[in-house]
Design an enzyme around this catalytic site. Structure first.
Site, PDB file in Angstrom:
ATOM      1  N   TYR A  79       0.804  -1.224   0.000  1.00 41.32           N
ATOM      2  CA  TYR A  79       0.000   0.000   0.000  1.00 41.32           C
ATOM      3  C   TYR A  79       0.840   1.278   0.000  1.00 41.32           C
ATOM      4  O   TYR A  79       0.687   2.122   0.873  1.00 41.32           O
ATOM      5  CB  TYR A  79      -0.963   0.007   1.189  1.00 41.32           C
ATOM      6  CG  TYR A  79      -1.993  -1.096   1.091  1.00 41.32           C
ATOM      7  CD1 TYR A  79      -3.145  -0.901   0.335  1.00 41.32           C
ATOM      8  CD2 TYR A  79      -1.790  -2.323   1.700  1.00 41.32           C
ATOM      9  CE1 TYR A  79      -4.076  -1.904   0.208  1.00 41.32           C
ATOM     10  CE2 TYR A  79      -2.721  -3.346   1.568  1.00 41.32           C
ATOM     11  CZ  TYR A  79      -3.861  -3.124   0.828  1.00 41.32           C
ATOM     12  OH  TYR A  79      -4.784  -4.128   0.690  1.00 41.32           O
ATOM     13  N   TYR A 135     -12.171  -7.227   6.522  1.00 41.49           N
ATOM     14  CA  TYR A 135     -11.032  -7.343   5.608  1.00 41.49           C
ATOM     15  C   TYR A 135     -10.785  -8.824   5.338  1.00 41.49           C
ATOM     16  O   TYR A 135     -10.691  -9.617   6.274  1.00 41.49           O
ATOM     17  CB  TYR A 135      -9.767  -6.699   6.194  1.00 41.49           C
ATOM     18  CG  TYR A 135      -8.569  -6.906   5.284  1.00 41.49           C
ATOM     19  CD1 TYR A 135      -8.411  -6.130   4.134  1.00 41.49           C
ATOM     20  CD2 TYR A 135      -7.645  -7.916   5.540  1.00 41.49           C
ATOM     21  CE1 TYR A 135      -7.347  -6.353   3.272  1.00 41.49           C
ATOM     22  CE2 TYR A 135      -6.582  -8.142   4.674  1.00 41.49           C
ATOM     23  CZ  TYR A 135      -6.443  -7.355   3.547  1.00 41.49           C
ATOM     24  OH  TYR A 135      -5.391  -7.591   2.683  1.00 41.49           O
ATOM     25  N   ASP A 152     -13.447 -16.367   8.480  1.00 41.49           N
ATOM     26  CA  ASP A 152     -12.068 -16.034   8.136  1.00 41.49           C
ATOM     27  C   ASP A 152     -11.300 -15.841   9.448  1.00 41.49           C
ATOM     28  O   ASP A 152     -11.375 -14.791  10.077  1.00 41.49           O
ATOM     29  CB  ASP A 152     -12.076 -14.763   7.277  1.00 41.49           C
ATOM     30  CG  ASP A 152     -10.675 -14.313   6.894  1.00 41.49           C
ATOM     31  OD1 ASP A 152      -9.697 -14.853   7.442  1.00 41.49           O
ATOM     32  OD2 ASP A 152     -10.569 -13.399   6.050  1.00 41.49           O
ATOM     33  N   LYS A 157      -1.606 -16.636   8.294  1.00 36.52           N
ATOM     34  CA  LYS A 157      -0.788 -15.798   9.172  1.00 36.52           C
ATOM     35  C   LYS A 157       0.013 -16.569  10.240  1.00 36.52           C
ATOM     36  O   LYS A 157       1.119 -16.992   9.953  1.00 36.52           O
ATOM     37  CB  LYS A 157      -1.655 -14.706   9.784  1.00 36.52           C
ATOM     38  CG  LYS A 157      -2.033 -13.651   8.717  1.00 36.52           C
ATOM     39  CD  LYS A 157      -2.470 -12.335   9.294  1.00 36.52           C
ATOM     40  CE  LYS A 157      -2.445 -11.233   8.262  1.00 36.52           C
ATOM     41  NZ  LYS A 157      -3.745 -10.819   7.738  1.00 36.52           N
TER      42      LYS A 157
HETATM   43  C1  LIG Z   1      -4.258 -10.859   6.362  1.00 39.68           C
HETATM   44  C2  LIG Z   1      -5.634 -11.324   6.177  1.00 39.68           C
HETATM   45  C3  LIG Z   1      -6.044 -11.913   4.962  1.00 39.68           C
HETATM   46  C4  LIG Z   1      -5.139 -12.021   3.755  1.00 39.68           C
HETATM   47  O1  LIG Z   1      -4.015 -12.803   3.990  1.00 39.68           O
HETATM   48  P1  LIG Z   1      -2.722 -12.631   3.041  1.00 39.68           P
HETATM   49  O2  LIG Z   1      -1.814 -13.723   3.494  1.00 39.68           O
HETATM   50  O3  LIG Z   1      -2.202 -11.253   3.297  1.00 39.68           O
HETATM   51  O4  LIG Z   1      -3.180 -12.806   1.636  1.00 39.68           O
HETATM   52  C5  LIG Z   1      -7.340 -12.375   4.877  1.00 39.68           C
HETATM   53  N1  LIG Z   1      -8.194 -12.261   5.914  1.00 39.68           N
HETATM   54  C6  LIG Z   1      -7.842 -11.714   7.086  1.00 39.68           C
HETATM   55  C7  LIG Z   1      -8.827 -11.646   8.209  1.00 39.68           C
HETATM   56  C8  LIG Z   1      -6.547 -11.212   7.261  1.00 39.68           C
HETATM   57  O5  LIG Z   1      -6.217 -10.631   8.416  1.00 39.68           O
END
Ligand SMILES: *Cc1c(COP(=O)(O)O)cnc(C)c1O
Length: 426
Positions: free
Chosen positions: A20, A148, A249, A278
């Protein structure tokens, strides 16, 4: 082009994109030489205490001997081999661990290389499930504002329309449905009205929905907001009532960050499809996974259909071996005690921020502490002030937040907190 005379820092500024940022007016970058424990070491020798866990990921800190050993052992055997027609122990051991750790109904695992792809995979699973179970009209998704889910296109289509910049990609993004952002906080008294917007949208549109997708309890990069567990419980109930799949997610929240292994445990519910990433590898290498129930997997595969996704580096053995070592470290550590300790210290330590006229809100959940300011921070100058204080804290928008590695001791945590208090209240 002759680039040999430039310093590598200048070369970076001239040629390399960072997350970004602009290439014509880049933000400053700091040159890191190495990292160990909770410390990042700059090339000039300065050490910074890490308050970010490299974006939710480095839960055991950096350069961990057990992880390094797993890397060396797996590297001596094989770093990669294709997953088409081949299997190996690192992937099967990891799948088994994930199935054991996640809610009981999740039984099938799809490995991918990043969180965004894990979200694409989850959404594709929902779409293929509907295609193959006589729900051909079900092509839309319902989510909540303030979310997000990643930077690829289908994931972007369920990110908050404002912070996710939908206007930029209007012509390409699929149009989905957005319920109001939950307003009740994690610890507040529940207010039944909070679910109304979601309830109305699912009632109205369930005949078009492939799935509901949201971040459980903690909305991360969309605004660092912690909402009431009853909201998520009712989302599950409504998905069941209208027969809509629920995708959670857990990419940011998974693996202990909020005080429970997965944030959906705060609500006592489980999803049909779950994304993790992550912290899966303890922040050492990119790896993500999408888990689903047997019902979803069987729906997709009915009548000899296959699931249409298969990344080149799927199930990468090195990444899986690292994830196995990281999960062993986590499960054999007193992580709950650590999170409780960090949570209490953050609550007490960030309290003085509330009195500042600059501060709009302070909130803490698990090992996440957020100070929301009234105005946008100047990222470059604020970052420089933090570095001067010996800490690595990267604010965005109006938010200054801490999510340190779980292994941080009280003294280092206090130093992170003092820096946040000083800089947000002055
Ligand atoms: C970071 C994140 C993503 C995307 O993961 P990347 O490895 O950066 O593609 C998707 N959902 C959530 C909730 C996130 O925090």
């Amino acid at each position: 082009m002759n680039t040999s005379k430039q310093s590598w820092q200048q070369f970076d500024a001239d040629h390399i994109w960072h997350p970004y940022t602009s290439l014509t007016n880049p933000l400053p970058t700091y040159s890191i030489e190495s990292a160990s424990g909770v410390r990042l070491k700059l090339t000039n020798g300065t050490e910074l205490i890490d308050g970010m866990s490299s974006w939710w990921a480095a839960i055991h800190g950096y350069n961990h001997p057990a992880i390094n050993q797993a890397i060396a052992e797996q590297t001596a055997k094989m770093t990669h081999v294709m997953f088409g027609g081949i299997s190996h122990k690192p992937a099967t051991a990891l799948a088994q661990k994930l199935i054991e750790l996640t809610p009981t109904q999740l039984e099938n695992v799809f490995f991918s290389d990043s969180g965004s792809v894990a979200v694409e995979v989850a959404m594709k699973m929902a779409l293929q499930y509907c295609q193959n179970t006589n729900k051909k009209e079900h092509n839309k998704f319902l989510t909540i504002r303030g979310g997000y889910h990643g930077d690829t296109f289908l994931a972007m289509s369920v990110c908050d329309p404002v912070t996710g910049m939908h206007s930029l990609f209007n012509k390409v993004l699929q149009k989905n449905y957005f319920a109001d952002k939950p307003t009740r906080r994690f610890n507040e008294q529940w207010n039944a009205q909070d679910i109304n917007s979601f309830k109305q949208l699912i009632r109205q549109h369930h005949n078009e929905l492939a799935a509901v997708i949201l971040e459980p309890i903690v909305q991360g990069a969309g605004g660092m907001w912690f909402y009431h567990p009853e909201y998520l419980r009712q989302v599950r109930e409504l998905c069941d009532k209208y027969n809509v799949l629920l995708i959670l997610d857990e990419i940011a929240t998974g693996f202990g960050r909020t005080g429970v292994m997965f944030a959906c445990e705060h609500s006592g519910i489980s999803p049909d499809i779950m994304c993790v990433g992550k912290a899966l590898t303890g922040g050492n290498i990119s790896l993500a996974a999408t888990l689903s129930t047997k019902q979803v997997a069987e729906g997709i595969c009915n009548n000899n259909h296959v699931f249409m996704h298969g990344p080149t580096f799927m199930g990468n053995p090195l990444a899986c071996a690292i994830a196995n070592a990281s999960l062993d470290l986590l499960c054999n550590s007193p992580w709950q005690q650590n999170i409780t300790r960090i949570e209490k210290t953050l609550q007490i330590g960030l309290e003085p921020c509330r009195k500042s006229p600059n501060v709009a809100d302070v909130r803490v959940l698990g090992a996440i502490g957020v100070v929301e300011l009234k105005k946008q921070v100047n990222q470059a100058t604020t970052q420089a002030e933090f570095v001067k204080q010996g800490v690595w804290i990267r604010p965005f928008g109006k938010l200054v937040y801490l999510m340190p590695p779980f292994i941080i001791d009280d003294k280092d945590l206090q130093q992170l907190i003092s820096a946040v208090v000083e800089i947000t209240t002055k």
